[in-house]
Structure formats: C-alpha cells, structure tokens
Design a protein around this motif. Structure first.
Motif, PDB file in Angstrom:
ATOM      1  N   ARG A   1     -63.403 -56.257  18.105  1.00 29.81           N
ATOM      2  CA  ARG A   1     -62.928 -57.214  18.134  1.00 29.81           C
ATOM      3  C   ARG A   1     -61.162 -57.603  18.583  1.00 29.81           C
ATOM      4  O   ARG A   1     -60.038 -56.893  19.241  1.00 29.81           O
ATOM      5  CB  ARG A   1     -63.633 -58.832  17.914  1.00 29.81           C
ATOM      6  N   ALA A   2     -60.889 -56.716  17.586  1.00 33.46           N
ATOM      7  CA  ALA A   2     -59.419 -56.879  16.985  1.00 33.46           C
ATOM      8  C   ALA A   2     -58.536 -55.934  17.470  1.00 33.46           C
ATOM      9  O   ALA A   2     -57.615 -55.688  18.296  1.00 33.46           O
ATOM     10  CB  ALA A   2     -58.815 -56.692  15.880  1.00 33.46           C
ATOM     11  N   ALA A   3     -59.486 -54.413  17.886  1.00 34.84           N
ATOM     12  CA  ALA A   3     -59.074 -53.135  18.224  1.00 34.84           C
ATOM     13  C   ALA A   3     -59.030 -53.251  20.344  1.00 34.84           C
ATOM     14  O   ALA A   3     -57.996 -52.946  20.506  1.00 34.84           O
ATOM     15  CB  ALA A   3     -59.806 -52.010  18.160  1.00 34.84           C
ATOM     16  N   SER A   4     -60.251 -54.067  19.738  1.00 34.49           N
ATOM     17  CA  SER A   4     -60.555 -54.718  21.554  1.00 34.49           C
ATOM     18  C   SER A   4     -59.221 -55.247  22.157  1.00 34.49           C
ATOM     19  O   SER A   4     -58.815 -54.498  23.496  1.00 34.49           O
ATOM     20  CB  SER A   4     -61.619 -54.859  21.980  1.00 34.49           C
ATOM     21  N   ARG A   5     -59.131 -56.166  21.880  1.00 36.60           N
ATOM     22  CA  ARG A   5     -58.167 -57.095  21.435  1.00 36.60           C
ATOM     23  C   ARG A   5     -56.271 -55.852  22.231  1.00 36.60           C
ATOM     24  O   ARG A   5     -55.620 -56.387  22.785  1.00 36.60           O
ATOM     25  CB  ARG A   5     -58.205 -58.393  21.091  1.00 36.60           C
ATOM     26  N   ALA A   6     -56.051 -55.376  21.628  1.00 31.29           N
ATOM     27  CA  ALA A   6     -55.237 -55.117  21.006  1.00 31.29           C
ATOM     28  C   ALA A   6     -54.748 -53.464  22.328  1.00 31.29           C
ATOM     29  O   ALA A   6     -53.726 -53.383  23.280  1.00 31.29           O
ATOM     30  CB  ALA A   6     -54.759 -54.131  19.918  1.00 31.29           C
ATOM     31  N   ALA A   7     -55.546 -53.216  22.593  1.00 32.26           N
ATOM     32  CA  ALA A   7     -55.919 -51.761  23.740  1.00 32.26           C
ATOM     33  C   ALA A   7     -55.436 -52.379  25.089  1.00 32.26           C
ATOM     34  O   ALA A   7     -54.729 -52.100  25.721  1.00 32.26           O
ATOM     35  CB  ALA A   7     -57.294 -51.563  23.766  1.00 32.26           C
ATOM     36  N   SER A   8     -56.543 -54.364  25.440  1.00 33.15           N
ATOM     37  CA  SER A   8     -55.992 -54.718  26.410  1.00 33.15           C
ATOM     38  C   SER A   8     -54.583 -55.741  26.757  1.00 33.15           C
ATOM     39  O   SER A   8     -54.001 -55.548  27.944  1.00 33.15           O
ATOM     40  CB  SER A   8     -57.002 -55.560  26.273  1.00 33.15           C
ATOM     41  N   VAL A   9     -53.830 -56.034  25.396  1.00 35.06           N
ATOM     42  CA  VAL A   9     -52.873 -57.024  25.762  1.00 35.06           C
ATOM     43  C   VAL A   9     -51.994 -55.601  25.387  1.00 35.06           C
ATOM     44  O   VAL A   9     -50.698 -55.955  25.378  1.00 35.06           O
ATOM     45  CB  VAL A   9     -52.618 -57.770  24.711  1.00 35.06           C
ATOM     46  N   GLN A  10     -52.019 -54.594  24.426  1.00 33.64           N
ATOM     47  CA  GLN A  10     -50.871 -54.210  24.012  1.00 33.64           C
ATOM     48  C   GLN A  10     -49.752 -55.338  23.556  1.00 33.64           C
ATOM     49  O   GLN A  10     -48.875 -54.246  23.419  1.00 33.64           O
ATOM     50  CB  GLN A  10     -50.517 -52.894  25.380  1.00 33.64           C
ATOM     51  N   GLU A  11     -49.909 -55.290  22.623  1.00 36.62           N
ATOM     52  CA  GLU A  11     -49.956 -56.430  21.407  1.00 36.62           C
ATOM     53  C   GLU A  11     -49.986 -56.004  20.002  1.00 36.62           C
ATOM     54  O   GLU A  11     -51.400 -55.925  20.143  1.00 36.62           O
ATOM     55  CB  GLU A  11     -49.757 -57.157  22.154  1.00 36.62           C
ATOM     56  N   ALA A  12     -49.377 -56.457  19.757  1.00 40.58           N
ATOM     57  CA  ALA A  12     -49.406 -55.813  17.843  1.00 40.58           C
ATOM     58  C   ALA A  12     -49.983 -57.858  17.374  1.00 40.58           C
ATOM     59  O   ALA A  12     -49.406 -58.727  18.203  1.00 40.58           O
ATOM     60  CB  ALA A  12     -48.632 -55.676  16.835  1.00 40.58           C
ATOM     61  N   ALA A  13     -51.234 -57.417  16.395  1.00 41.18           N
ATOM     62  CA  ALA A  13     -51.350 -59.033  15.854  1.00 41.18           C
ATOM     63  C   ALA A  13     -52.212 -58.470  14.650  1.00 41.18           C
ATOM     64  O   ALA A  13     -52.206 -57.292  14.135  1.00 41.18           O
ATOM     65  CB  ALA A  13     -52.907 -59.218  16.778  1.00 41.18           C
ATOM     66  N   GLY A  14     -52.242 -59.502  13.951  1.00 43.28           N
ATOM     67  CA  GLY A  14     -52.423 -59.504  12.409  1.00 43.28           C
ATOM     68  C   GLY A  14     -52.558 -60.652  11.922  1.00 43.28           C
ATOM     69  O   GLY A  14     -51.608 -61.643  11.614  1.00 43.28           O
ATOM     70  N   SER A  15     -53.611 -60.916  10.262  1.00 44.39           N
ATOM     71  CA  SER A  15     -52.583 -62.412   9.725  1.00 44.39           C
ATOM     72  C   SER A  15     -50.867 -62.367   9.304  1.00 44.39           C
ATOM     73  O   SER A  15     -51.054 -63.423   9.455  1.00 44.39           O
ATOM     74  CB  SER A  15     -54.202 -61.599   8.440  1.00 44.39           C
ATOM     75  N   ALA A  16     -50.939 -61.741   8.956  1.00 45.60           N
ATOM     76  CA  ALA A  16     -48.947 -61.339   8.332  1.00 45.60           C
ATOM     77  C   ALA A  16     -48.419 -62.464  10.168  1.00 45.60           C
ATOM     78  O   ALA A  16     -47.612 -62.869   9.417  1.00 45.60           O
ATOM     79  CB  ALA A  16     -48.341 -60.199   7.770  1.00 45.60           C
ATOM     80  N   LEU A  17     -49.206 -61.846  10.800  1.00 47.52           N
ATOM     81  CA  LEU A  17     -48.173 -62.365  11.742  1.00 47.52           C
ATOM     82  C   LEU A  17     -48.401 -63.958  12.268  1.00 47.52           C
ATOM     83  O   LEU A  17     -48.624 -64.743  13.097  1.00 47.52           O
ATOM     84  CB  LEU A  17     -48.820 -61.545  12.524  1.00 47.52           C
ATOM     85  N   GLY A  18     -50.066 -64.122  11.738  1.00 51.27           N
ATOM     86  CA  GLY A  18     -50.240 -65.512  11.750  1.00 51.27           C
ATOM     87  C   GLY A  18     -51.176 -65.342  13.456  1.00 51.27           C
ATOM     88  O   GLY A  18     -51.310 -66.544  13.959  1.00 51.27           O
ATOM     89  N   SER A  19     -52.077 -64.666  13.447  1.00 50.05           N
ATOM     90  CA  SER A  19     -52.399 -64.677  14.885  1.00 50.05           C
ATOM     91  C   SER A  19     -53.944 -65.207  14.862  1.00 50.05           C
ATOM     92  O   SER A  19     -54.235 -64.956  13.842  1.00 50.05           O
ATOM     93  CB  SER A  19     -52.445 -62.913  15.162  1.00 50.05           C
ATOM     94  N   PRO A  20     -54.054 -66.019  15.253  1.00 54.13           N
ATOM     95  CA  PRO A  20     -55.714 -66.134  16.033  1.00 54.13           C
ATOM     96  C   PRO A  20     -56.726 -65.165  15.445  1.00 54.13           C
ATOM     97  O   PRO A  20     -56.292 -64.145  16.081  1.00 54.13           O
ATOM     98  CB  PRO A  20     -55.561 -66.908  16.681  1.00 54.13           C
ATOM     99  N   GLU A  21     -58.414 -65.414  15.876  1.00 57.75           N
ATOM    100  CA  GLU A  21     -58.898 -64.210  15.141  1.00 57.75           C
ATOM    101  C   GLU A  21     -59.565 -64.103  16.659  1.00 57.75           C
ATOM    102  O   GLU A  21     -58.759 -64.323  17.591  1.00 57.75           O
ATOM    103  CB  GLU A  21     -60.164 -65.119  14.514  1.00 57.75           C
ATOM    104  N   PRO A  22     -59.563 -62.812  16.259  1.00 56.23           N
ATOM    105  CA  PRO A  22     -59.632 -61.761  18.392  1.00 56.23           C
ATOM    106  C   PRO A  22     -61.046 -62.403  18.381  1.00 56.23           C
ATOM    107  O   PRO A  22     -61.968 -63.030  18.056  1.00 56.23           O
ATOM    108  CB  PRO A  22     -59.684 -60.302  18.200  1.00 56.23           C
ATOM    109  N   PRO A  23     -60.958 -62.510  20.244  1.00 62.83           N
ATOM    110  CA  PRO A  23     -62.342 -62.997  21.087  1.00 62.83           C
ATOM    111  C   PRO A  23     -63.121 -62.149  20.542  1.00 62.83           C
ATOM    112  O   PRO A  23     -62.804 -60.966  20.115  1.00 62.83           O
ATOM    113  CB  PRO A  23     -61.298 -63.364  21.744  1.00 62.83           C
TER     114      PRO A  23
END
Length: 231
Positions: free
Chosen positions: A143-165
């Motif tokens: 889910r996290a990889a799919s989200r990163a591919a779709s929006v082309q933005e970095a995410a992660g726990s260190a960034l405080g990102s919400p759980e991927p959809p």
C-alpha cells in the motif's frame, strides 16, 4: 537504526509501477515484536519498471536495518528475490552476464544489494500479493509503495505520515452470507424430509411424484427447497 537490541528483525518491502514502466515507488516496513508495523518509509522513483521498484525497496530496507541483526525479509516479487539469491552467484561468475550471454538487467542495483547482503544474516520469504487474508506486513509495504507511485511523494513514520490507504489491487473480503429465515410451522417435523407416498403439487406450483423427497412447508407438503418460501 533502532533494532540493534533485538535478536531478530522481521520486515517487508515492495515496489510499484503504474504502467510498468510508469510512475513508480518503493516502500519498506519493519515490525515490532508483536508483528505490527513499527517504522516504515516510502519514496517516489519517477518513471521506472516494477523490477527496479522492487529492487530499490530491498536496497533501502537493507540500508535502514542494523546489519548486525538477523533479518527476515518478506517479499511478493519472485524476480527480486531470485535475482539476489538464486541468480546472483552465477551472474558474478559470468562477469555480470546472463546464461544467454546478455548483460544483467538492473546490474547497478543488484551490485549494491549484493554488497549490503555481504556478511549479514538475511532470510527471504516469499508471500503472495493482493490477498484478502495475506501477510499484513507485505500488505502495508504494498500500500505504501502504491501510494508513493501514485502521488510521487516521500512518506514514512519518521515524517509522521498516516498509514497508507488500501490498495485498489487487493480484493475486498466477501461479506458473510446470511441464511434465509426459516418458516417452521410444525416444530421439528417441519425440517423433516420424507418420500411422497402419492403425487402432489407444491406451493411453488410445480408437482412432485410418488417416491420424491418432500418436506413440510407453509401450506402442507412440497419440495424441500421450498420449505422456507413465503406462504
């Protein structure tokens, strides 16, 4: 790296490419001792193939985990797993050529992963992708990889990102089937099935012959499957 105190780390990694090649992304996730995601990271790759995304995800995971700690890696990519386990020794012996004599695809990534694997204990475990009851860590990475591919933005726990959809590629669990309400008019006898002594007609309008199984329904006797029909 926060895993240096643990005896073993369980993680998953995954890549995604929308079009293969197309907008791509990678992700990894490390679990806690209970098997739930503890920390994760995902990032964009611009336009790339699915294989590049899968290998990049593994490379980033190996960079993020303490090499002194034994690691279990769960992946749904047969290519990436075999590339760094089954095929890599032969490629090195052949001067980074395949058995057909062609240059190894994605060689730079494979070389970096080979260096990161050197001297450390890593167990690879294949898990099927996009299953209703699939591996939860792999599902998270997917889910996290799919989200990163779709929006082309970095995410992660260190960034405080919400759980991927949820991933659109994973089917939803089927709702449990509800049984039709039973219309019992004669207590236990209403569910009893017997053989008809004489021909007759069921409330559904169809007839039955002597010797055919029948059951008590709302208006007498008839086909067993009609016993819950409306009177």
């Amino acid at each position: 790296m926060i895993e240096h105190m643990r005896e073993r780390v369980v993680a998953a990694c995954d890549g995604a490419s929308k079009g293969n090649p197309g907008p791509a992304g990678w992700a990894w996730v490390v679990s806690d001792d209970e098997g739930t995601p503890a920390r994760w990271e995902a990032g964009p790759l611009g336009r790339a193939t699915n294989n590049v995304a899968e290998l990049t995800a593994l490379e980033r995971l190996l960079e993020a985990v303490d090499p002194e700690v034994p690691l279990e890696v769960r992946m749904d990519s047969q290519y990436a797993m075999k590339a760094v386990t089954s095929w890599l020794p032969g490629w090195k012996r052949n001067g980074w050529k395949t058995s057909a004599g062609k240059p190894v695809a994605n060689q730079e990534l494979v070389v970096r992963i080979d260096a990161l694997l050197d001297g450390r204990t890593v167990e690879f475990r294949y898990v099927p992708a996009h299953q209703v009851d699939g591996d939860p860590l792999n599902d998270f990475a997917d889910r996290a990889a799919s989200r990163a591919a779709s929006v082309q933005e970095a995410a992660g726990s260190a960034l405080g990102s919400p759980e991927p959809p949820p991933s659109p590629d994973t089917p939803k669990a089927a709702a449990p089937r509800r049984k039709a309400p039973s219309r019992r008019t004669g207590g236990a006898a209403s569910s009893r099935t017997i053989k008809a002594k004489f021909p007759g007609r069921c409330l559904c309008g169809r007839s039955y012959v002597a010797g055919e199984p029948i059951a008590k329904n709302a208006q007498g006797w008839g086909h067993p499957e009609c016993r819950t029909a409306e009177a």
